[in-house]
Design a protein around this motif. Structure first.
Motif, short mmCIF file in Angstrom:
data_model
loop_
_atom_site.label_atom_id
_atom_site.label_comp_id
_atom_site.label_asym_id
_atom_site.label_seq_id
_atom_site.Cartn_x
_atom_site.Cartn_y
_atom_site.Cartn_z
N ALA A 252 33.28 37.80 37.93
CA ALA A 252 33.71 39.05 37.09
C ALA A 252 35.03 39.19 37.32
O ALA A 252 36.09 39.45 36.21
CB ALA A 252 32.83 40.24 37.28
N GLU A 253 35.74 39.04 38.65
CA GLU A 253 37.16 39.41 38.89
C GLU A 253 38.00 38.18 38.32
O GLU A 253 38.95 38.38 37.67
CB GLU A 253 37.22 39.22 40.27
CG GLU A 253 36.67 40.60 41.03
CD GLU A 253 36.87 40.65 42.56
OE1 GLU A 253 37.17 39.42 43.15
OE2 GLU A 253 36.62 41.75 43.15
N SER A 254 37.48 36.95 38.36
CA SER A 254 38.11 35.59 37.54
C SER A 254 38.28 35.92 36.01
O SER A 254 39.31 35.70 35.59
CB SER A 254 37.29 34.55 37.73
OG SER A 254 37.80 33.40 37.19
N VAL A 255 37.25 36.59 35.46
CA VAL A 255 37.26 36.75 34.14
C VAL A 255 38.35 37.79 33.86
O VAL A 255 38.97 37.68 32.75
CB VAL A 255 35.73 37.10 33.58
CG1 VAL A 255 35.94 37.52 32.04
CG2 VAL A 255 34.98 35.76 33.53
N ILE A 256 38.27 38.86 34.54
CA ILE A 256 39.07 39.77 34.13
C ILE A 256 40.58 39.53 34.32
O ILE A 256 41.58 39.89 33.64
CB ILE A 256 38.68 41.13 35.44
CG1 ILE A 256 37.55 41.95 34.70
CG2 ILE A 256 39.81 42.13 35.16
CD1 ILE A 256 36.92 42.84 35.67
N GLU A 257 40.68 38.79 35.65
CA GLU A 257 42.29 38.11 35.90
C GLU A 257 42.81 37.05 34.74
O GLU A 257 43.95 37.47 34.37
CB GLU A 257 42.08 37.11 36.93
CG GLU A 257 43.31 36.53 37.39
CD GLU A 257 44.28 37.42 38.17
OE1 GLU A 257 45.51 37.38 37.93
OE2 GLU A 257 43.84 38.36 39.09
N ILE A 283 45.81 43.73 37.06
CA ILE A 283 46.15 42.89 36.14
C ILE A 283 47.02 43.43 35.00
O ILE A 283 47.89 42.59 34.51
CB ILE A 283 44.74 42.42 35.29
CG1 ILE A 283 43.53 41.88 36.49
CG2 ILE A 283 44.63 41.45 34.33
CD1 ILE A 283 44.11 40.70 37.24
N LEU A 284 46.72 44.64 34.39
CA LEU A 284 47.64 45.09 33.60
C LEU A 284 49.19 45.35 34.01
O LEU A 284 50.09 45.04 33.28
CB LEU A 284 47.41 46.53 33.15
CG LEU A 284 45.98 46.52 32.27
CD1 LEU A 284 45.52 47.93 32.14
CD2 LEU A 284 45.82 45.71 31.13
N LEU A 285 49.30 45.57 35.24
CA LEU A 285 50.77 45.67 36.05
C LEU A 285 51.21 44.34 36.13
O LEU A 285 52.54 44.42 36.08
CB LEU A 285 50.63 46.52 37.25
CG LEU A 285 50.02 47.91 37.05
CD1 LEU A 285 49.69 48.64 38.49
CD2 LEU A 285 51.28 48.80 36.51
N LYS A 286 50.52 43.44 36.14
CA LYS A 286 51.39 42.26 36.30
C LYS A 286 51.92 41.57 34.90
O LYS A 286 52.86 40.85 35.04
CB LYS A 286 50.41 41.14 36.97
CG LYS A 286 49.90 41.16 38.42
CD LYS A 286 48.54 40.40 38.63
CE LYS A 286 48.21 40.42 40.10
NZ LYS A 286 47.26 39.35 40.51
N ASN A 287 51.22 42.01 33.97
CA ASN A 287 51.65 41.56 32.75
C ASN A 287 51.54 42.83 31.67
O ASN A 287 50.48 43.04 31.31
CB ASN A 287 50.74 40.41 32.01
CG ASN A 287 51.24 39.90 31.04
OD1 ASN A 287 51.88 40.49 30.05
ND2 ASN A 287 50.97 38.54 30.58
#
Length: 384
Positions: A252-257, A283-287
């Motif tokens: 799940a974390e991989s898919v969200i990433e 994830i949002l803050l990275k991009n």
């Protein structure tokens, strides 16, 4: 482009299943103790409830409307137990009664979900197609144009849609299994890349008969020193997922990433799932180009006043942001996140499949569940 859906109990309710917390608890009270949830009970009647968690739920019933509320109240209950009598016997009984609750929930859901021998006569491909094209419909006009522009500019890859389910039932599996098409031509631009649904669902909290995951998010939400270390880990959902020796949390974390757009539907943005809200925020803050779309339900959504619309949007944004304290965000970061969060009210386009005719009849109590009289099912946030 990767578009990921996080589906909660509201999805099951939209399909016609009686899976709200209220449905389950009313069933347990009636089956085990011949009691009604909203009847006036004297102390003698309450004492009939021999499971300490069920008893505590009854005493706190006015504070519990959703499964997230129930999980949070479990932590509150452990703190009260710790204050009243700190002993290993009480902690052990709590854990035993918690397992009984989990087993009861498993049996309840097993009975009300679609049974294995039921023949499905529909093709749900059109419902999937609608979801692919309209998952963002209902955002405000400027936001709609921003997302549409983002989708149009994706001319060098397929649109890949994937589900992370927080439910235990087989509703989503049924819809995907009985869809003859899981891909379609591109509706957003003139490129040759298609829109594709991944049928491999990540059931992050387990499925019926296997690893039903229920509990708190972290040690701050319960009396951590009331339990042995190993037992404590079993009460914390992120730790429990890791210790299960399965890959649900990792996957799940991989898919969200890898997601460009994350869509939350039918979920309470509660503190007991804070782990996932933190991962999404990171994830949002990275991009800053990535988007989060949160679907909510409002019984009477008004658009007459711009202020009312703003307050409704900010309330849901604040709900999400309130669980990010561990990230120690600056005002600038919070402002960035607000720009990446879009709110949809009362959408009819997210896997809107009516499965009622395939379900076993279940007693319906007036006023305690949602009435599903139309194809365009509505769900209540208080029922998730």
């Amino acid at each position: 482009m990767n578009i990921t859906f996080l589906l909660g109990n509201g999805f099951d309710i939209q399909c016609g299943l009686q899976t709200s917390y209220i449905n389950f608890y009313e069933y347990i009270l009636k089956k085990k103790y011949s009691l009604e949830l909203f009847q006036e009970m004297d102390e003698k009647s309450v004492l009939k409830i021999d499971n300490m968690i069920y008893s505590e739920i009854y005493k706190s019933k006015d504070d519990i409307q959703t499964w997230a509320d129930l999980e949070f109240q479990l932590g509150v209950f452990t703190r009260r137990l710790k204050e009243e009598k700190e002993d290993a016997i009480t902690a052990e009984r709590f854990l035993e009664d918690f397992e009984i609750l989990r087993e009861d929930l498993n049996e309840y859901l097993k009975g009300i979900q679609i049974q294995d021998d039921v023949e499905i006569s529909e093709d749900f491909s059109e419902i999937l197609s609608t979801t692919m094209d309209k998952f963002f419909y209902g955002v405000l006009e400027q936001e709609h144009d921003e997302i549409k522009s983002m989708l149009r500019e994706n001319t060098n890859s397929h649109f890949n849609y994937q589900f992370i389910s927080f439910n235990y039932t087989n509703s989503l599996q049924i819809v995907l299994k009985n869809s003859s098409k899981n891909s379609k031509g591109n509706s957003f631009n003139s490129s040759s890349y298609s829109q594709n649904f991944n049928r491999a669902i990540i059931n992050v909290h387990g499925v019926i008969d296997r690893f039903l995951t229920l509990g708190l998010n972290d040690e701050s939400q319960l009396a951590s020193d009331f339990f042995e270390r190993e037992d404590l880990n079993d009460l914390l959902k992120p730790d429990s997922l890791t210790n299960s020796r399965e890959y649900r949390r990792r996957d799940a974390e991989s898919v969200i990433e890898k997601s460009d757009i994350i869509v939350i539907f039918g979920m309470s943005i509660g503190s007991t799932d804070k782990h996932w809200w933190e991962r999404i925020a990171e994830i949002l803050l990275k991009n800053s180009n990535k988007k989060l779309i949160i679907h909510l339900y409002d019984t009477e959504p008004s658009y007459v006043s711009g202020r009312i619309v703003r307050l409704r949007r900010e309330k849901k944004e604040n709900e999400f942001l309130s669980h990010l304290g561990n990230l120690d965000l600056s005002d600038e970061k919070v402002s960035q996140l607000r720009k990446q969060i879009y709110i949809v009210t009362n959408s009819q386009y997210i896997i809107n499949a009516d499965l009622r005719k395939y379900l076993n009849p279940v007693e319906i109590k007036s006023g305690t569940i949602i009435d599903f009289e139309t194809k365009d099912n509505k769900l209540s946030e208080t029922a998730t």
